[in-house]
Design a protein around this motif. Structure first.
Motif, PDB file in Angstrom:
ATOM      1  N   VAL A 207      29.205  29.111 -18.843  1.00 44.98           N
ATOM      2  CA  VAL A 207      29.922  29.946 -19.519  1.00 44.98           C
ATOM      3  C   VAL A 207      29.259  31.455 -20.098  1.00 44.98           C
ATOM      4  N   ALA A 208      28.113  31.151 -20.222  1.00 40.87           N
ATOM      5  CA  ALA A 208      27.096  32.423 -20.824  1.00 40.87           C
ATOM      6  C   ALA A 208      27.014  33.207 -19.895  1.00 40.87           C
ATOM      7  N   GLU A 209      27.613  33.333 -18.531  1.00 39.59           N
ATOM      8  CA  GLU A 209      27.634  34.398 -17.876  1.00 39.59           C
ATOM      9  C   GLU A 209      28.689  35.563 -18.236  1.00 39.59           C
ATOM     10  N   ILE A 210      29.568  35.404 -19.336  1.00 37.34           N
ATOM     11  CA  ILE A 210      30.269  36.173 -19.798  1.00 37.34           C
ATOM     12  C   ILE A 210      29.674  36.581 -21.233  1.00 37.34           C
ATOM     13  N   LEU A 211      28.093  36.237 -21.594  1.00 37.58           N
ATOM     14  CA  LEU A 211      27.683  36.597 -22.851  1.00 37.58           C
ATOM     15  C   LEU A 211      27.663  38.043 -23.018  1.00 37.58           C
ATOM     16  N   THR A 212      27.386  38.734 -22.227  1.00 35.38           N
ATOM     17  CA  THR A 212      27.083  40.219 -22.472  1.00 35.38           C
ATOM     18  C   THR A 212      28.284  40.937 -22.783  1.00 35.38           C
ATOM     19  N   GLU A 213      29.324  40.603 -22.111  1.00 40.17           N
ATOM     20  CA  GLU A 213      30.666  41.089 -22.207  1.00 40.17           C
ATOM     21  C   GLU A 213      31.132  40.968 -23.804  1.00 40.17           C
ATOM     22  N   HIS A 214      30.933  39.545 -23.955  1.00 36.12           N
ATOM     23  CA  HIS A 214      31.154  39.224 -25.522  1.00 36.12           C
ATOM     24  C   HIS A 214      30.276  39.998 -26.287  1.00 36.12           C
ATOM     25  N   ALA A 215      28.927  39.877 -26.257  1.00 37.19           N
ATOM     26  CA  ALA A 215      28.263  40.493 -27.262  1.00 37.19           C
ATOM     27  C   ALA A 215      28.647  42.084 -27.292  1.00 37.19           C
ATOM     28  N   LEU A 216      28.782  42.871 -26.294  1.00 32.96           N
ATOM     29  CA  LEU A 216      29.120  44.204 -26.534  1.00 32.96           C
ATOM     30  C   LEU A 216      30.444  44.420 -27.353  1.00 32.96           C
ATOM     31  N   ALA A 217      31.452  43.589 -26.938  1.00 36.85           N
ATOM     32  CA  ALA A 217      32.717  43.762 -27.704  1.00 36.85           C
ATOM     33  C   ALA A 217      32.549  43.483 -29.353  1.00 36.85           C
ATOM     34  N   HIS A 218      31.507  42.388 -29.408  1.00 39.07           N
ATOM     35  CA  HIS A 218      31.134  42.089 -30.798  1.00 39.07           C
ATOM     36  C   HIS A 218      30.574  43.235 -31.613  1.00 39.07           C
ATOM     37  N   VAL A 219      29.575  43.888 -30.944  1.00 38.87           N
ATOM     38  CA  VAL A 219      28.841  45.077 -31.373  1.00 38.87           C
ATOM     39  C   VAL A 219      29.818  46.083 -31.683  1.00 38.87           C
ATOM     40  N   ASP A 220      30.996  46.457 -30.691  1.00 36.58           N
ATOM     41  CA  ASP A 220      31.645  47.627 -30.890  1.00 36.58           C
ATOM     42  C   ASP A 220      32.599  47.105 -32.127  1.00 36.58           C
ATOM     43  N   ALA A 221      33.059  45.946 -32.315  1.00 37.35           N
ATOM     44  CA  ALA A 221      33.771  45.484 -33.660  1.00 37.35           C
ATOM     45  C   ALA A 221      33.130  45.855 -34.888  1.00 37.35           C
ATOM     46  N   ARG A 222      31.626  45.332 -34.949  1.00 36.03           N
ATOM     47  CA  ARG A 222      30.919  45.217 -35.915  1.00 36.03           C
ATOM     48  C   ARG A 222      29.632  46.168 -36.053  1.00 36.03           C
ATOM     49  N   PRO A 223      29.691  47.400 -35.854  1.00 37.83           N
ATOM     50  CA  PRO A 223      28.661  48.295 -35.475  1.00 37.83           C
ATOM     51  C   PRO A 223      27.638  48.406 -36.834  1.00 37.83           C
TER      52      PRO A 223
END
Length: 272
Positions: free
Chosen positions: A100-116
């Motif tokens: 499931v870590a194949e979607i890690l980049t997508e998750h990380a970018l969304a997290h950074v966008d939410a907590r810049p």
């Protein structure tokens, strides 16, 4: 003290050593860095993707000290690593199923966008698209540190090079540092922590050595994760105002304790 958001893998690992040591355990750089930071007194959150097989991990004793709010739960298997080490503790082979870590980049970018405005540590290891994540952090002017993993370090360092001077701290082993020197002028880097197994670790600032510490001698039981433990401990102490020398002394001591301690076993899911 602000939270450290650690972007990377949490995994199911199997380690193998020439003396037939090692075995199955919980692993992953995001987990080890976060646990070390928390043990050193800094709130830490793994920014990771957990599969069904590790869905219960946040509730396990010893790991419930972490802030798991930044994890993503996904349907499927978690990342697995098969790590084979040589007689000097060097990594000689890696087998991987990212799950499931194949979607890690997508998750990380969304997290950074939410907590810049958060403080981040980025474990630059596949399957993370480190170029995309570091670029986003630099775009926001975020506070971030970085580490690498030797099997993928050459490609990752080259990809990450434009953003490395913006990192507060880089963590590398001696082989990775040699790769770094081929790609970027190390005199442009504010803080680089270089480890060398049981030999002295050093901190370099803009090309000059400013600290050195020899890890206390220990009979190693498990070396995989020692560098991550050092990184999390170092970052926690630096965030509280420790000098590079003070933080390195604490970090090398923590890494030595880690290699002599039993691994984190794979916990059975709770029933009911």
């Amino acid at each position: 003290m602000d939270r450290l958001d650690v972007i990377g893998n949490v995994s199911l690992d199997r380690t193998r050593y020439p003396d037939h040591g090692g075995g199955a355990r919980i692993g992953g750089a995001a987990l080890f860095v976060s646990v070390a930071a928390a043990q050193a007194g800094r709130r830490a959150a793994p920014v990771c993707v957990l599969g069904n097989d590790l869905a219960h991990l946040p509730k396990m004793p010893g790991l419930d000290v972490l802030d798991w709010s930044a994890r993503r739960q996904a349907d499927g298997p978690s990342t697995t690593f098969d790590l084979e080490y040589g007689p000097q503790g060097e990594l000689v082979a890696v087998g991987t199923d990212y799950g499931v870590a194949e979607i890690l980049t997508e998750h990380a970018l969304a997290h950074v966008d939410a907590r810049p405005r958060a403080t981040f540590h980025v474990c630059c290891r596949r399957p993370l698209d480190a170029t995309a994540v570091l670029g986003r952090l630099a775009q926001f002017g975020a506070d971030f540190s970085v580490d690498f993993f030797l099997p993928s370090a050459e490609a990752m360092i080259r990809a990450a090079a434009p953003w490395l001077p913006k990192a507060t701290t880089l963590f590398l082993n001696s082989a990775e540092y040699r790769l770094l020197e081929q790609v970027i002028g190390c005199g442009t880097l504010p803080e680089v922590v270089i480890t060398d197994g049981p030999r002295a670790a050093v901190v370099r600032s803009f090309g000059h050595q400013i600290a050195s510490a020899v890890p206390p001698p220990q009979l190693p039981v498990e070396v995989s994760g020692a560098g991550d433990t050092l990184a999390g401990t170092f970052l926690a102490h630096r965030s509280r105002g420790a000098t590079a020398a003070q933080a390195l002394a604490e970090a090398t001591a923590a890494a030595s304790r880690y290699v002599a301690a039993p691994s984190l076993p794979i916990p059975a899911p709770r029933r009911g």
